[in-house]
Design an enzyme around this catalytic site. Structure first.
Site, PDB file in Angstrom:
ATOM      1  CE1 TYR A   1      -1.089   3.272   4.289  1.00  0.00           C
ATOM      2  CE2 TYR A   1      -1.985   2.353   6.312  1.00  0.00           C
ATOM      3  CZ  TYR A   1      -0.913   2.588   5.469  1.00  0.00           C
ATOM      4  OH  TYR A   1       0.342   2.133   5.828  1.00  0.00           O
TER       5      TYR A   1
ATOM      6  CD  GLN B   1      -2.668   1.624   0.344  1.00  0.00           C
ATOM      7  OE1 GLN B   1      -3.134   0.727  -0.352  1.00  0.00           O
ATOM      8  NE2 GLN B   1      -2.995   2.899   0.179  1.00  0.00           N
ATOM      9  CD  GLU B   2       2.742   3.755   3.917  1.00  0.00           C
ATOM     10  OE1 GLU B   2       3.135   4.688   3.193  1.00  0.00           O
ATOM     11  OE2 GLU B   2       2.107   3.928   4.968  1.00  0.00           O
ATOM     12  CB  SER B   3       6.572   1.882  -1.506  1.00  0.00           C
ATOM     13  OG  SER B   3       6.756   0.481  -1.316  1.00  0.00           O
TER      14      SER B   3
END
Length: 663
Positions: free
Chosen positions: A632, A523-525
């Site tokens: 998120y 999810q982050e990168s």
């Protein structure tokens, strides 16, 4: 894995990480092959890579004799054009147009072709060779400077009407490059800046916060318009200016623009005052009702945030706000937090048909029906909705599957790209250059080659290209390319298992779950290990340097400087321990830890104090005030399920601990 020769050439034997993406048997074949040739001579491609590095160094050192000898051995190497490009770039003042033409013809629409064309255009402009400039200019290389020079070139070669185009270039909310000044000066001299154009640019400058530019533009306006422009600037700087109603009188259309913009800006902060001012200005300036809908939506939402449901509903009904998704979902959230299930169902029924078919709407309608809500027309049950929704690979689909005790559906449909199509895609020089640059660790250049090359690909070519990068282990490009193709169902490509050993080790050290860590990284990168966000978060798990320093100290991890966060094993290790700290703080509840990872622990504590441990986990997630954090949390939870299946150890969306406690 169709292309053995390609894969053997690109495989990085220093890191067996790539094997985790392959079938086990194939992985063993690769390792066996490596062991059998460990002491063999370098392959031809490896020799070329070495010579390319040597040639690049020789060029930088000015050792032209050695450079030319090495260059001669690299004519079949994919990155040979970079050597040609560097030579042309260094000698633009002396090269002939014939040399430029030859390179551009061979590398049409490629990253290098575009880069050289831009430099050549700048060279031609510096020599004032405007006829030649027009010949080489293309929209695909458009920048502010090059676009200005193109219009200038047209004008200087006899097209007087070209000056009219200058107005469009000038009317932007930012300062333009100095290179545009000759064009703009001539435009102002020969045609002049009309009030409408100046007003438009002033408006854009104010909206962009370009105060200096706005002040300059105001000086170009007629006196009456200068006063209006000054008023616009004041309203955007301080919306309380709107309370001085005497400043906003007359039948000037621009007054309406200023008022609407100001009211929209302040609606969230001061809804009741905004509503009062809207009523006044709607009447005094004869503003049509529809123009106020965006403002009134915000007013209603703000009132809901403060718990004023009656006034919010009155505004919605009085002004006939219709099926705006944002405001309706806010009404739904309001009633969900209070478990007013009939109201939840009623508001969901106000969505348009497309929005009513979303996973979100179907899940919450099912929850409402499950809790006693009634529908006036449709004869549908909660179980019907859950059963159908459980077929979806999504957060809501997994929630629904748990409700009807069905297995989670990953709906995996592998890309069906033929060997022939993949071979055709791989034969494109830009793809081969991107691969080589990726192997050599030149990531920015590799991405530039990739994006330029796939820009005109069909959907089928894009999925074939994504298959290639997945085989190479360049997973961020695979994920992005699949998104560009709008192909969502190849789970293996979109959710690859990478750095498995590191995630497993980090989870053991931090008493965590590897699938949660993988989900956060995804999810982050999107698995870009050199990612750096605008605010400074770094690496796979997008850890802030200050957070890394504090976490490393608490966990006893050696951490010297922020650049270590671009090292995947170190990033994963520190990220895992930070997740562990958050889980400890929030009693092992992943929902809260995930929210805290995105929005910060202090905000999660605030949200918990408001909910007073009265909400089930799904309602609490839906009630998160920040859109970004809400999405998120849903994504990370869903990705955790997907990764647990990818590892062959399926886990539930929610643990028994999480299900057993209200938030």
């Amino acid at each position: 894995m169709r292309y053995w020769s390609v894969l053997f050439e690109m495989f990085n034997w220093k890191d067996y990480q790539g094997c985790f993406m392959m079938r086990r048997l194939l992985c063993l074949v690769f390792i066996s092959a490596h062991l059998s040739i460990a002491n063999a001579a370098p392959s031809p491609i490896e020799k070329q890579r070495s010579n390319y590095d040597l040639a690049t160094k020789a060029w930088e050192d000015g050792d032209l004799k050695r450079y030319r000898a090495l260059k001669e051995s690299l004519k079949s190497y994919p990155l040979y054009p970079y050597l040609e490009y560097n030579e042309l770039k260094a000698s633009l003042s002396t090269v002939t147009s014939k040399q430029i033409d030859a390179f551009l013809e061979e590398h049409t629409d490629s990253y290098l072709g575009i880069a050289l064309r831009k430099r050549w255009l700048a060279q031609l402009a510096s020599r004032e060779k405007w006829q030649d400039y027009k010949k080489y200019y293309q929209d695909q290389v458009k920048t502010d400077t090059l676009a200005c020079w193109q219009v200038w070139a047209e004008y200087k070669t006899g097209d007087q009407s070209a000056l009219k185009k200058a107005g469009d270039l000038w009317t932007v909310g930012k300062s333009m490059p100095d290179e545009c000044n000759p064009l703009f000066k001539e435009w102002q001299s020969k045609i002049g800046i009309d009030a409408k154009t100046a007003w438009e640019r002033h408006k854009l400058a104010v909206q962009n916060g370009e105060k200096g530019l706005a002040k300059y533009i105001r000086g170009l306006l007629p006196k009456k318009e200068q006063a209006l422009a000054e008023l616009h600037s004041k309203v955007i700087a301080n919306t309380k200016t709107l309370e001085n109603k005497g400043l906003f009188t007359g039948d000037e259309a621009k007054l309406k623009e200023i008022v609407l913009e100001g009211l929209y800006k302040q609606a969230y902060r001061n809804p009741l005052n905004t509503l009062s001012l809207w009523k006044h200005y709607k009447k005094s300036l004869s503003i049509d009702s529809a123009s106020g809908h965006p403002i009134l939506n915000r007013v209603a939402i703000s009132l809901l945030w403060s718990g004023n449901i009656t006034q919010a509903e009155n505004i919605y009904n009085q002004y006939k706000l219709g099926d705006d998704k944002e405001v309706i979902e806010e009404f739904v959230r309001f009633h969900l937090k209070r478990k007013q299930w009939q109201d939840v169902a009623n508001w969901l029924g106000k969505l348009n048909k497309d929005d009513q078919s979303s996973d979100y709407a179907r899940y919450w309608l099912a929850r409402a029906l499950e809790n006693g809500a009634k529908l006036s027309k449709e004869n549908i049950t909660a179980n019907d909705l859950y059963t159908e929704l459980a077929k979806e690979r999504s957060y809501y689909g997994f929630l629904a599957a748990d409700k009807v005790k069905q297995p989670y559906s990953l709906a995996h449909k592998p890309v069906n790209a033929s060997d022939e199509l993949i071979a055709l895609v791989y034969q494109k020089p830009g793809i081969q250059r991107a691969q080589e640059l990726f192997i050599l660790g030149k990531r920015p250049e590799a991405r530039a080659e990739w994006y330029t090359t796939i820009d005109s690909f069909s959907k089928e070519e894009l999925t074939a290209a994504a298959s290639l990068t997945n085989q190479w282990g360049w997973h961020r490009q695979s994920i992005e390319t699949m998104a560009k193709a709008q192909y969502w169902d190849d789970v293996n490509i979109r959710f690859p298992v990478v750095y498995e050993t590191n995630f497993l080790e980090a989870s053991r050290e931090s008493n965590g779950t590897p699938t949660l860590l993988m989900a956060i990284a995804r999810q982050e990168s999107a698995l870009l290990d050199d990612a750096i966000s605008p605010v400074g978060a770094m690496g796979l798990m997008q850890v802030m340097p200050a957070t890394a320093k504090e976490t490393a100290k608490k966990a006893g991890i050696e951490f010297k400087n922020k650049d270590e966060l671009l090292d995947p094993p170190k990033n994963i290790k520190i990220g895992a321990h930070y997740v562990h700290l958050l889980l400890e703080e929030f009693d092992q509840n992943r929902v809260l830890a995930i929210a805290a990872y995105n929005a910060g622990p202090h905000r999660v504590r605030t949200w918990l104090s408001r909910s007073k441990k009265s909400l089930e986990h799904d309602i609490w997630v839906e009630a998160i005030p920040f859109n970004e954090t809400r999405k998120y949390v849903k994504n990370v939870l869903a990705y955790s399920v997907i990764y647990s299946h990818q590892l062959g150890k399926p886990l539930p969306l929610m643990t028994s601990l999480e299900l057993g406690n209200t938030l």
